[in-house]
Design an enzyme around this catalytic site. Structure first.
Site, PDB file in Angstrom:
ATOM      1  N   HIS A  82       0.852  -1.207   0.000  1.00  0.00           N
ATOM      2  CA  HIS A  82       0.000   0.000   0.000  1.00  0.00           C
ATOM      3  C   HIS A  82       0.883   1.251   0.000  1.00  0.00           C
ATOM      4  CE1 HIS A  82      -2.931   3.026   1.199  1.00  0.00           C
ATOM      5  NE2 HIS A  82      -2.169   3.310   2.255  1.00  0.00           N
ATOM      6  N   ASP A 111       7.045  21.585 -26.461  1.00  0.00           N
ATOM      7  CA  ASP A 111       6.956  20.237 -25.864  1.00  0.00           C
ATOM      8  C   ASP A 111       8.030  20.144 -24.792  1.00  0.00           C
ATOM      9  OD1 ASP A 111       6.768  17.360 -25.415  1.00  0.00           O
ATOM     10  OD2 ASP A 111       5.719  17.268 -27.314  1.00  0.00           O
ATOM     11  N   TRP A 147       7.016   0.135   3.862  1.00  0.00           N
ATOM     12  CA  TRP A 147       7.442   0.805   2.619  1.00  0.00           C
ATOM     13  C   TRP A 147       8.867   1.345   2.734  1.00  0.00           C
ATOM     14  CZ3 TRP A 147       8.736   5.871   1.053  1.00  0.00           C
ATOM     15  CH2 TRP A 147       8.694   6.833   2.062  1.00  0.00           C
ATOM     16  N   SER A 174      12.896   6.158 -13.808  1.00  0.00           N
ATOM     17  CA  SER A 174      11.819   6.942 -14.419  1.00  0.00           C
ATOM     18  C   SER A 174      11.790   8.357 -13.844  1.00  0.00           C
ATOM     19  CB  SER A 174      10.481   6.232 -14.177  1.00  0.00           C
ATOM     20  OG  SER A 174       9.418   7.082 -14.493  1.00  0.00           O
ATOM     21  N   SER A 175      11.908   8.459 -12.518  1.00  0.00           N
ATOM     22  CA  SER A 175      11.859   9.771 -11.871  1.00  0.00           C
ATOM     23  C   SER A 175      13.041  10.636 -12.283  1.00  0.00           C
ATOM     24  CB  SER A 175      11.884   9.617 -10.351  1.00  0.00           C
ATOM     25  OG  SER A 175      10.696   9.056  -9.910  1.00  0.00           O
ATOM     26  N   HIS A 258      13.097  11.970   3.660  1.00  0.00           N
ATOM     27  CA  HIS A 258      12.478  13.238   4.027  1.00  0.00           C
ATOM     28  C   HIS A 258      12.339  14.188   2.847  1.00  0.00           C
ATOM     29  CE1 HIS A 258      10.310  15.575   6.818  1.00  0.00           C
ATOM     30  NE2 HIS A 258      10.847  16.623   6.231  1.00  0.00           N
ATOM     31  N   GLU A 260      11.820  13.268   0.035  1.00  0.00           N
ATOM     32  CA  GLU A 260      10.710  12.644  -0.710  1.00  0.00           C
ATOM     33  C   GLU A 260       9.361  13.235  -0.291  1.00  0.00           C
ATOM     34  OE1 GLU A 260      10.374  10.658  -3.189  1.00  0.00           O
ATOM     35  OE2 GLU A 260       8.292   9.994  -2.998  1.00  0.00           O
ATOM     36  N   TYR A 262       8.814  16.232   0.493  1.00  0.00           N
ATOM     37  CA  TYR A 262       8.657  17.506  -0.224  1.00  0.00           C
ATOM     38  C   TYR A 262       8.578  17.301  -1.726  1.00  0.00           C
ATOM     39  CZ  TYR A 262       9.202  19.214   4.372  1.00  0.00           C
ATOM     40  OH  TYR A 262       8.987  19.411   5.698  1.00  0.00           O
ATOM     41  N   SER A 273      -1.226  26.940  -5.579  1.00  0.00           N
ATOM     42  CA  SER A 273      -0.854  28.333  -5.857  1.00  0.00           C
ATOM     43  C   SER A 273      -1.396  28.821  -7.193  1.00  0.00           C
ATOM     44  CB  SER A 273       0.676  28.478  -5.853  1.00  0.00           C
ATOM     45  OG  SER A 273       1.194  28.095  -4.607  1.00  0.00           O
ATOM     46  N   HIS A 307      14.998  12.970  12.188  1.00  0.00           N
ATOM     47  CA  HIS A 307      13.817  13.097  13.056  1.00  0.00           C
ATOM     48  C   HIS A 307      12.876  11.901  12.876  1.00  0.00           C
ATOM     49  CE1 HIS A 307      11.618  15.669   9.770  1.00  0.00           C
ATOM     50  NE2 HIS A 307      11.266  14.417   9.650  1.00  0.00           N
ATOM     51  N   HIS A 308      13.119  11.088  11.841  1.00  0.00           N
ATOM     52  CA  HIS A 308      12.325   9.869  11.656  1.00  0.00           C
ATOM     53  C   HIS A 308      12.847   8.724  12.520  1.00  0.00           C
ATOM     54  CE1 HIS A 308       9.990  11.256   8.146  1.00  0.00           C
ATOM     55  NE2 HIS A 308      11.061  11.979   7.892  1.00  0.00           N
ATOM     56  N   THR A 333       7.189  27.142   5.539  1.00  0.00           N
ATOM     57  CA  THR A 333       5.856  26.574   5.307  1.00  0.00           C
ATOM     58  C   THR A 333       4.783  27.565   5.775  1.00  0.00           C
ATOM     59  OG1 THR A 333       6.833  24.419   5.746  1.00  0.00           O
ATOM     60  CG2 THR A 333       4.445  24.497   5.597  1.00  0.00           C
ATOM     61  N   LYS A 336       4.159  30.217   3.275  1.00  0.00           N
ATOM     62  CA  LYS A 336       3.271  29.771   2.194  1.00  0.00           C
ATOM     63  C   LYS A 336       1.807  29.824   2.625  1.00  0.00           C
ATOM     64  CE  LYS A 336       6.070  26.913  -0.711  1.00  0.00           C
ATOM     65  NZ  LYS A 336       5.471  27.484  -1.905  1.00  0.00           N
ATOM     66  N   ARG A 455       1.539   1.114  15.100  1.00  0.00           N
ATOM     67  CA  ARG A 455       1.190   0.932  13.681  1.00  0.00           C
ATOM     68  C   ARG A 455       1.660  -0.449  13.227  1.00  0.00           C
ATOM     69  NH1 ARG A 455       5.582   4.800  10.546  1.00  0.00           N
ATOM     70  NH2 ARG A 455       4.500   4.017   8.708  1.00  0.00           N
TER      71      ARG A 455
END
Lengths: 531, 34
Positions: A82, A111, A147, A174-175, A258, A260, A262, A273, A307-308, A333, A336, A455
């Site tokens: 998932h 293009d 994950w 790909s990315s 991390h 990722e 963002y 925006s 921090h993770h 943040t 924004k 979890r």
């Protein structure tokens, strides 16, 4: 016509808009940015449904205490797949779809810079998804490691782990190819007069996101490659039995992981925006500060990874550094969020579906940001680490943040893409059902987490029953609501009313002001002069 | 043609950064563990 446009015009065979192919071959061989954008968006939706079904298996099992539907092994496989499918298969490709459709139109380019590589970037994805799905049918099944693919579990898993590692390699390739295309297009192919600081914010957020991807995707690829060599080639990077360090994997993974967050959030900021000013009928408040805030968020995202993993054991100075650095991200943040609210202030507001989703995003993403701030504090995180509070937090960021923004963008640009209007009443139904069921699903998870529910467990003590029951009911409501979204989109494509040239009077980027509706198959050929 | 080669140059620089990141992270910890 510029040399770039001239070359692209020849490559695309303008005499026949689809290069002589029809049907399936048109989509397989297409090098048109609009076609490829469409492919990304549909692929993303299919993955969203697949990942959604897995979420419903998880929620069905957690509806009541005890083991009812699946065994714990399969439950772990569900949580792993998932996460992987939603992050790499659904959310990221959705925003790459937006980038493909919109960046050339918003900067006045004919293009993407590398049209054939663009085709390749997309067509790698279905094979990566296939590998992920095939891993379920290998001995031992799909990996059940989460994950994050933490060692040492990954070293001990069956063949499904190898398929997943190769899938991650393909997704990363790909990315990276997509990012190279986006950066090159934005830097080199803007129309004359379209300076960087005149670009719509969506292009800015994607430019910065693409740099993030180039910087961190190879790090993830390196980490899973080291996992692969630990599994099959006798190395011991992460295998403690051979002198390796499993915590090293966590450091490397979160150095990717991390930013990722963002990579997913910044394009969502870009979409919002565009939408908020259009329905406020005002220019975006503080454009330059938005660009600088986006850059600041991207730079800070490189120095907060640990921090993770406060609980793995690290010096207090390390904990303090990562805590302060993380709380610092709240500043750009906050800039924004302030600017979006200031854009709406005294605006001539209307609340069509895209605006509803954008405001829903603003409200709920800010809530997710606040719970992130709570989790950034070491003493609190040590209590809440790996609880459902964390699950609630990141779903407020990923779903209410990224997914709501994607919905806002799809409703906003559907008329430009299809030349038809969506059903506004059904669109608003979709918003309210999604909004209500999202909160029913995830708000209660904060309480389960605060009460100590871990979890990634298929069973739990009776004390958590009520929160889980409510959450599971919400999840099924949320899932069913997305079928309404599919219906609205299909109805729009097949028999929606003809869209006016400019359905949103406040929209002011090039695709609305310089192109007809629907956008022609080849646009800005020659490029407009915006000086 | 000039614009195309400019695109290729940009792409090569970016691809090199990605390649250095990929090999760098593996080599760093390979050398450290040796």
């Amino acid at each position: 016509m510029s040399a770039a446009a001239d070359t692209l015009a020849q490559d695309h065979g303008h005499a026949d808009p689809h290069g002589g192919y029809g049907g399936l071959m048109r989509w397989i061989t297409t090098t048109n940015h609009k076609d490829i954008g469409t492919l990304y968006l549909w692929f993303s939706f299919v993955m969203f449904m697949l990942g959604g079904v897995m979420a419903l298996v998880i929620r069905a099992e957690l509806f009541a205490p005890g083991l009812q539907i699946v065994d714990p092994d399969f439950f772990n496989q569900m949580t792993t797949m998932h996460g992987l499918i939603m992050v790499f298969g659904a959310i990221m490709p959705a925003f790459v779809g937006f980038a493909n459709w919109l960046i050339p139109m918003q900067i006045g380019a004919p293009d993407m810079a590398f049209a054939r590589m663009n085709n390749w970037s997309f067509w790698i994805l279905p094979f990566a998804a296939l590998l992920l799905v095939l891993s379920f049918f290998t001995p031992g099944g799909a990996p059940g490691v989460g994950w994050t693919l933490y060692a040492p579990l990954t070293v001990q898993m069956g063949v499904g782990m190898d398929l997943t590692i190769f899938a991650v390699h393909l997704l990363g390739m790909s990315s990276i190819m997509g990012s190279i295309n986006i950066i090159t297009t934005v830097l080199n192919m803007r129309a004359p007069g379209m300076t960087l600081m005149k670009m719509p914010l969506f292009c800015w957020t994607w430019l910065i996101t693409a740099y993030l991807l180039i910087a961190v995707m190879p790090v993830l690829a390196g980490a899973v490659t080291m996992t692969l060599t630990d599994r099959h080639f006798g190395t011991s990077f992460f295998n403690a039995a051979g002198g390796g360090d499993p915590v090293l994997y966590q450091h490397i993974f979160w150095f990717f992981g991390h930013p990722e967050v963002y990579i997913i959030a910044l394009p969502a900021f870009g979409v919002v925006s565009q939408v908020i000013p259009a329905f406020s009928r005002k220019p975006l408040f503080g454009y330059a500060s938005m660009v600088y805030a986006t850059s600041a968020i991207a730079i800070l995202s490189f120095i907060v990874w640990a921090h993770h993993m406060y609980t793995v054991g690290m010096p207090v100075t390390g904990q303090l550094f990562f805590m302060y650095a993380t709380t610092l991200i709240a500043v750009p943040t906050g800039v924004k969020v302030f600017n979006w609210v200031a854009t709406m202030w005294k605006g001539s507001l209307t609340f069509e579906t895209p605006m509803l989703f954008a405001i829903g995003f603003l409200f709920l993403f800010t809530l997710g940001g606040f719970t992130g701030l709570v989790l950034s504090l070491v003493p609190i995180d040590i209590q809440l680490h790996d609880t459902y509070y964390v699950v609630a937090h990141f779903h407020y960021v990923m779903v209410a943040g990224a997914l709501f923004a994607a919905f806002a963008g799809i409703y906003f640009w559907l008329p430009k893409w299809t030349g038809r209007m969506y059903d506004e009443t059904l669109g608003q139904w979709h918003f309210w059902l999604t909004m209500i069921f999202f909160n029913v699903t995830f708000f209660v998870q904060h309480f389960a987490g605060l009460a100590g529910m871990p979890r990634r467990i298929p069973d739990y003590p009776l004390m958590f029953e009520t929160w889980n029951m409510i959450s599971s009911i919400g999840a099924f409501g949320f899932g069913l609501s997305q079928l309404l979204f599919l219906y609205v989109v299909l109805k729009c494509i097949r028999r929606g009313e003809k869209a006016p040239e400019k359905p949103w009077e406040g929209a002011d980027s090039l695709e609305w002001t310089h192109l007809p509706t629907p956008a022609p198959y080849h646009s800005f050929d020659p490029q407009p002069d915006l000086r | 043609m000039a614009a195309v080669s400019r695109n290729a140059r940009t792409a090569l620089i970016l691809a090199s950064i990605a390649l250095v990141g990929f090999l760098g992270v593996i080599l760093k910890y390979w050398v450290m563990s040796a």
